[in-house]
Design an enzyme around this catalytic site. Sequence first.
Site, PDB file in Angstrom:
ATOM      1  CG  ASN A  11      -1.944   1.074   1.231  1.00 46.36           C
ATOM      2  OD1 ASN A  11      -1.854   2.027   0.460  1.00 46.36           O
ATOM      3  ND2 ASN A  11      -2.938   0.960   2.096  1.00 46.36           N
ATOM      4  NE  ARG A  93      -4.721   3.350  -1.679  1.00 40.54           N
ATOM      5  CZ  ARG A  93      -4.277   4.534  -1.303  1.00 40.54           C
ATOM      6  NH1 ARG A  93      -3.067   4.654  -0.793  1.00 40.54           N
ATOM      7  NH2 ARG A  93      -5.026   5.609  -1.443  1.00 40.54           N
ATOM      8  CG  ASP A 150      -7.948   3.782  -3.255  1.00 36.13           C
ATOM      9  OD1 ASP A 150      -8.568   3.042  -2.469  1.00 36.13           O
ATOM     10  OD2 ASP A 150      -6.920   4.379  -2.942  1.00 36.13           O
ATOM     11  N   GLY A 208      -8.624  10.779   7.659  1.00 35.64           N
ATOM     12  CA  GLY A 208      -7.208  10.646   7.945  1.00 35.64           C
ATOM     13  C   GLY A 208      -6.511  11.873   7.401  1.00 35.64           C
ATOM     14  CG  ASP A 281      -1.320  15.408  13.926  1.00 35.81           C
ATOM     15  OD1 ASP A 281      -2.443  15.220  14.417  1.00 35.81           O
ATOM     16  OD2 ASP A 281      -0.401  14.571  13.977  1.00 35.81           O
ATOM     17  CB  THR A 282      -6.876  16.713  13.863  1.00 36.10           C
ATOM     18  OG1 THR A 282      -6.563  15.313  13.881  1.00 36.10           O
ATOM     19  CG2 THR A 282      -7.445  17.081  12.500  1.00 36.10           C
ATOM     20  N   GLY A 328     -10.950   9.430  12.321  1.00 38.64           N
ATOM     21  CA  GLY A 328     -12.307   8.941  12.577  1.00 38.64           C
ATOM     22  C   GLY A 328     -12.369   7.878  13.654  1.00 38.64           C
ATOM     23  CD  GLU A 377      -6.801   2.215   2.536  1.00 41.00           C
ATOM     24  OE1 GLU A 377      -7.428   3.127   1.974  1.00 41.00           O
ATOM     25  OE2 GLU A 377      -5.596   2.312   2.864  1.00 41.00           O
TER      26      GLU A 377
END
Length: 392
Positions: A11, A93, A150, A208, A281-282, A328, A377
């Site tokens: 990935n 991926r 995807d 993300g 970055d949150t 999330g 994924e």
Amino acid sequence: MASTDLLLTFNAGSSTVKIGIFATEGTEATRIGKGVIDFRAEPLSLSLTKGPQIIEMPLKAEVTEDLHGVIDETLALLADHFDMTATRAAGHRVVHGGDRFTRAIALDAAATDAVDALTPLAPLHQPQALRFIRALKHLKPHLVQTASFDTAFHATQDDLIRRFAIPRALHDEGIKRYGFHGLSYKFIAGELRRKAPHAAKVVVAHLGSGASLCALDEGVSRDCSMGFSTLDGIPMATRTGWLDPGVILHLADQRKQSFEEIEDLLYHRSGLLGVSGISADTRDLLKDDRPQARQAIDLFTLRIAGEIGRMAATLNGLDTLVFTAGIGEHQSEIRAGVAKRSSWLGLAIDEKANAANDFTISTRKSRIAAHVIATDEEQVIADEALSILRGG
């Protein structure tokens, strides 16, 4: 196939690659290890997770365009922990399948060239997957390789959803909404069938550093916030999300910015980083008391909630909301902010369940069920590769 057979997944992101190691038995692929290489790190290393162990192994190979040295050394390091001679396939991926690839495929020379031909549709992401595909082909020429796309999961969307209001000839040439994060949404659809079988009209928020939302009707994709590119939709860590095309014209015409400058702005200097001027970055922004940090978070949750409402219109209803991916799954404050802005839909969050990242975080009286589901994924890539390997 023997129960000891292995399958690898790759990935590839813009600067990292996640490598999954799966044991296969019958039609089942079970993860037994996970490796991560961050090409931004110095010195370069392979971080391997095997059961409870996290093993950091330095990589001495030089990072070249073809990646031959890095992949060869990585496979050798993995051989110290797994029987790599039992590897039967490698699944990749691939971000963009265009209109041609609506399911996973086996990769021969012609298919690889066809994937390469789609690079103009995903110029920052497609080349990364191709580097690993070609490196493995060089090092392991007889190894079966597969591609999981995807975009494929969203091929079920109606033509009306996929259209821009542009001349029809451009649409027919491929300028349309494709949707992304499809492997994640496919996994979530499967999890909902197991864990919440009554969920029918569902919005999934994949939050993300790259972020999008998807509308599912009985597990089938009907809409996605990302369209032609991974820039579209809600604001992300460093990407703009929706942007008036007039801004691009203004930057090019009035400010004389080059294509490269505009591309860098849209992909790397906008989003949460651009709004806050502090961080992408949150987690950092949630801890920061400065108003710019708060505004970035508020804009993020506002746009997510707005997209939930839009997708409820696409679905002609909404009974379930799912939060997934890094933000999330783990950041209750972001989920609470989205839920507060979505309360008009009848969504009510249980504060204790939300703080604990429980599977169900909505209250019993909520008209919409809200769940937190970890995505995977690599599991989808492995399952699709195994299906192809077995002739499915």
